[in-house]
Design a protein around this motif. Sequence first.
Motif, PDB file in Angstrom:
ATOM      1  N   ARG A  96      29.338  42.823  36.981  1.00  0.00           N
ATOM      2  CA  ARG A  96      28.214  41.913  37.188  1.00  0.00           C
ATOM      3  C   ARG A  96      27.479  42.217  38.487  1.00  0.00           C
ATOM      4  O   ARG A  96      28.057  42.777  39.411  1.00  0.00           O
ATOM      5  CB  ARG A  96      28.744  40.481  37.302  1.00  0.00           C
ATOM      6  CG  ARG A  96      29.214  39.915  36.004  1.00  0.00           C
ATOM      7  CD  ARG A  96      29.365  38.419  36.164  1.00  0.00           C
ATOM      8  NE  ARG A  96      29.990  37.840  34.991  1.00  0.00           N
ATOM      9  CZ  ARG A  96      30.508  36.632  34.960  1.00  0.00           C
ATOM     10  NH1 ARG A  96      30.472  35.868  36.047  1.00  0.00           N
ATOM     11  NH2 ARG A  96      31.046  36.162  33.859  1.00  0.00           N
ATOM     12  N   SER A  98      26.532  41.413  42.095  1.00  0.00           N
ATOM     13  CA  SER A  98      27.415  40.700  43.016  1.00  0.00           C
ATOM     14  C   SER A  98      26.766  40.614  44.384  1.00  0.00           C
ATOM     15  O   SER A  98      25.797  41.326  44.671  1.00  0.00           O
ATOM     16  CB  SER A  98      28.751  41.421  43.118  1.00  0.00           C
ATOM     17  OG  SER A  98      28.568  42.734  43.586  1.00  0.00           O
ATOM     18  N   ILE A  99      27.317  39.738  45.211  1.00  0.00           N
ATOM     19  CA  ILE A  99      26.831  39.709  46.591  1.00  0.00           C
ATOM     20  C   ILE A  99      28.018  39.745  47.556  1.00  0.00           C
ATOM     21  O   ILE A  99      29.110  39.281  47.236  1.00  0.00           O
ATOM     22  CB  ILE A  99      25.943  38.469  46.893  1.00  0.00           C
ATOM     23  CG1 ILE A  99      26.684  37.190  46.567  1.00  0.00           C
ATOM     24  CG2 ILE A  99      24.622  38.525  46.163  1.00  0.00           C
ATOM     25  CD1 ILE A  99      25.879  35.960  46.965  1.00  0.00           C
ATOM     26  N   GLN A 118      33.705  39.864  48.955  1.00  0.00           N
ATOM     27  CA  GLN A 118      32.887  39.212  47.936  1.00  0.00           C
ATOM     28  C   GLN A 118      33.565  37.893  47.621  1.00  0.00           C
ATOM     29  O   GLN A 118      34.796  37.815  47.615  1.00  0.00           O
ATOM     30  CB  GLN A 118      32.778  40.093  46.696  1.00  0.00           C
ATOM     31  CG  GLN A 118      32.034  41.385  46.995  1.00  0.00           C
ATOM     32  CD  GLN A 118      31.741  42.198  45.756  1.00  0.00           C
ATOM     33  OE1 GLN A 118      32.589  42.326  44.870  1.00  0.00           O
ATOM     34  NE2 GLN A 118      30.541  42.758  45.690  1.00  0.00           N
ATOM     35  N   ASP A 120      31.960  34.244  45.783  1.00  0.00           N
ATOM     36  CA  ASP A 120      31.712  33.563  44.506  1.00  0.00           C
ATOM     37  C   ASP A 120      30.985  34.437  43.490  1.00  0.00           C
ATOM     38  O   ASP A 120      30.846  34.056  42.335  1.00  0.00           O
ATOM     39  CB  ASP A 120      30.969  32.236  44.730  1.00  0.00           C
ATOM     40  CG  ASP A 120      29.739  32.402  45.600  1.00  0.00           C
ATOM     41  OD1 ASP A 120      29.492  33.541  46.067  1.00  0.00           O
ATOM     42  OD2 ASP A 120      29.021  31.412  45.833  1.00  0.00           O
ATOM     43  N   ARG A 121      30.538  35.634  43.899  1.00  0.00           N
ATOM     44  CA  ARG A 121      29.895  36.545  42.950  1.00  0.00           C
ATOM     45  C   ARG A 121      30.518  37.936  43.047  1.00  0.00           C
ATOM     46  O   ARG A 121      29.926  38.864  43.602  1.00  0.00           O
ATOM     47  CB  ARG A 121      28.380  36.620  43.231  1.00  0.00           C
ATOM     48  CG  ARG A 121      27.695  35.247  43.350  1.00  0.00           C
ATOM     49  CD  ARG A 121      26.747  34.913  42.229  1.00  0.00           C
ATOM     50  NE  ARG A 121      25.827  35.948  41.847  1.00  0.00           N
ATOM     51  CZ  ARG A 121      24.550  36.014  42.234  1.00  0.00           C
ATOM     52  NH1 ARG A 121      24.061  35.140  43.097  1.00  0.00           N
ATOM     53  NH2 ARG A 121      23.777  36.965  41.771  1.00  0.00           N
ATOM     54  N   VAL A 125      34.442  40.692  36.779  1.00  0.00           N
ATOM     55  CA  VAL A 125      34.921  39.375  36.385  1.00  0.00           C
ATOM     56  C   VAL A 125      35.679  39.476  35.067  1.00  0.00           C
ATOM     57  O   VAL A 125      35.209  40.097  34.106  1.00  0.00           O
ATOM     58  CB  VAL A 125      33.735  38.392  36.228  1.00  0.00           C
ATOM     59  CG1 VAL A 125      34.232  37.020  35.764  1.00  0.00           C
ATOM     60  CG2 VAL A 125      32.986  38.265  37.551  1.00  0.00           C
ATOM     61  N   ARG A 141      39.553  38.553  38.432  1.00  0.00           N
ATOM     62  CA  ARG A 141      38.439  39.223  39.080  1.00  0.00           C
ATOM     63  C   ARG A 141      38.956  40.451  39.819  1.00  0.00           C
ATOM     64  O   ARG A 141      40.156  40.563  40.089  1.00  0.00           O
ATOM     65  CB  ARG A 141      37.783  38.287  40.098  1.00  0.00           C
ATOM     66  CG  ARG A 141      38.801  37.785  41.140  1.00  0.00           C
ATOM     67  CD  ARG A 141      38.265  36.644  41.957  1.00  0.00           C
ATOM     68  NE  ARG A 141      37.527  37.155  43.119  1.00  0.00           N
ATOM     69  CZ  ARG A 141      36.533  36.496  43.712  1.00  0.00           C
ATOM     70  NH1 ARG A 141      36.133  35.339  43.241  1.00  0.00           N
ATOM     71  NH2 ARG A 141      35.924  37.000  44.750  1.00  0.00           N
ATOM     72  N   HIS A 143      37.334  42.360  43.193  1.00  0.00           N
ATOM     73  CA  HIS A 143      36.169  42.425  44.076  1.00  0.00           C
ATOM     74  C   HIS A 143      36.342  43.401  45.225  1.00  0.00           C
ATOM     75  O   HIS A 143      37.444  43.762  45.603  1.00  0.00           O
ATOM     76  CB  HIS A 143      35.824  41.020  44.596  1.00  0.00           C
ATOM     77  CG  HIS A 143      36.841  40.462  45.540  1.00  0.00           C
ATOM     78  ND1 HIS A 143      37.762  39.525  45.160  1.00  0.00           N
ATOM     79  CD2 HIS A 143      37.066  40.712  46.851  1.00  0.00           C
ATOM     80  CE1 HIS A 143      38.526  39.211  46.198  1.00  0.00           C
ATOM     81  NE2 HIS A 143      38.129  39.921  47.243  1.00  0.00           N
ATOM     82  N   PRO A 306      21.869  42.164  47.691  1.00  0.00           N
ATOM     83  CA  PRO A 306      22.755  41.989  46.541  1.00  0.00           C
ATOM     84  C   PRO A 306      23.006  43.330  45.862  1.00  0.00           C
ATOM     85  O   PRO A 306      22.156  44.221  45.893  1.00  0.00           O
ATOM     86  CB  PRO A 306      21.978  41.047  45.623  1.00  0.00           C
ATOM     87  CG  PRO A 306      21.077  40.297  46.546  1.00  0.00           C
ATOM     88  CD  PRO A 306      20.698  41.282  47.629  1.00  0.00           C
TER      89      PRO A 306
END
Length: 496
Positions: A96, A98-99, A118, A120-121, A125, A141, A143, A306
């Motif tokens: 996805r 992500s930030i 990372q 919450d994004r 995922v 997840r 990240h 992002p």
Amino acid sequence: MSDRPGSGADALWAAGSPGLGAPEGTEWETVIGLEVHAELLTRTKLFSSSPNAFGGEPNTHIDPVCLGLPGTLPVLNRHAVELAVRVGLALGAEVRPSIFARKNYFYPDMPKDYQISQYDRPINVGGRLELPSGKVVRIERAHLEEDTGKTTHMGGAGRIDGAAYSLVDYNRAGVPLLEIVSRPDMRSAAEAREFVAELRATLVAVGASDGKMEEGSLRVDANVSVRPAGVSRLGTRCEIKNVNSLRSLGRALEHEARRQIELLTSGEAVAQQTRHWDEDEGRTTALRSKEEATDYRYFPEPDLVPLAPEGAWVEQIRAELPLLPRQRRRRLADATDEAPARVSLIVERGQDDLALEAVEAGAPAAAVLKHLEQNLAGGTGALTAAGLAELLAMEESAELTSNQVKDVLADMARTGQAPAAVARRLGFEAVGAGELAVLVDRMIAEHPEEWRRLCSGEGRERKKMQGFFTGQVMRATKGQADGRRVAALLAERAGS
Ligand code: ADP
Ligand code: MG
């Protein structure tokens, strides 16, 4: 998951925990979720150009960015993103946009006083990992984040309490990490070990990690709780740090589950904590009460845009993924019909391509896998599939004894020569079938009493005499006769 909502057990657990003691004879279930940090195999750090390499003199793999000097800005390493995507795809995750976020904390091992991570994004995922046993563990997840530096506390038993001073090494600060978080789907220490082994094999297969737990390039934090069997609600968990091998992971989890069960059985509550595994003492000790996300004051990293990997790039990465351990196990099992444990072992050792090629070349699958498992544990070296197939044909036609095959195999792994040449060099002249029959007949003629005892004997006596004749033949051939053929000839002559 074995969630059975609304069962009577749920009500019991609610009444019995915490603090009131569990009913006599309660059966406990262990629940485990793992957070695995893998250092990614990039050349340079996640946001700067100093080398990503293990070891080195302290503070030599550093630069202004990973030291957090004023005025520096992070620049994202594209290869780290590619490796993260490879892992995500291998785990069946959704890749996805992500930030990055700042995770603030007050330790000296991150000079900026925050870690770029990372939150919450995350980039990956969901997903799942299927273990060799068939068990499926869901992935929450995976990240990207940067690793921290390393603090060494001097004096005071290496812990911060009682230390005289601390040394900081920033070589590791900024090394790219992928944090892979599982759902709480594992139910035993053995399952947790299997998960880590399979995840490690997957990370190594896609080239994301070297998988070396002993060098800290793969680190596991283990979350564990217990609950009465049949209850759906999760118990209060503890997170165990400092497990540096699969063996420690198993020991730490077994110890911690036992500790929690003892607490609950004696009417005490489990406190949610981060605990430290002490390998020498074989126990966990409280490190700190668990931090909450709010403790970290997460906020979006203002110095990075992002991250949105292009669909076409992701699809290209997907198309270039190598076969995963699970797929390789299936391929070998399909081609050989061998037992899952043996198949897993051969794939784990990376000997499956050779095995498949040898089978393709006409070698019997069972013999191929047996020799790989038992005689080539140290690696196949210069052995080729064609050479192995030829050698197995020589064994099949009893040109070589099984002991000779072992020696030839070891030599082939070292020299890469063809089996016939090796056998000749080692002086393994095969004893021809006609020659062997003549020899057996001569031994029978020379030892009439023993032969009578063999022919009229039963059970043990007969076995003993068979051994006697086999020994005679072996002595005459300097051990180069095939024992199976000698046995067959003796049986034939004895008319049985
Ligand atoms: P945190 O916010 O503390 O990081 P997460 O919800 O992200 O907590 O979970 C972290 C890890 O702990 C995950 O691997 C998850 O599966 C595991 N976990 C969560 N709750 C439990 C529990 N009650 N028992 C065992 N493992 C758990
Ligand atoms: Mg977490």
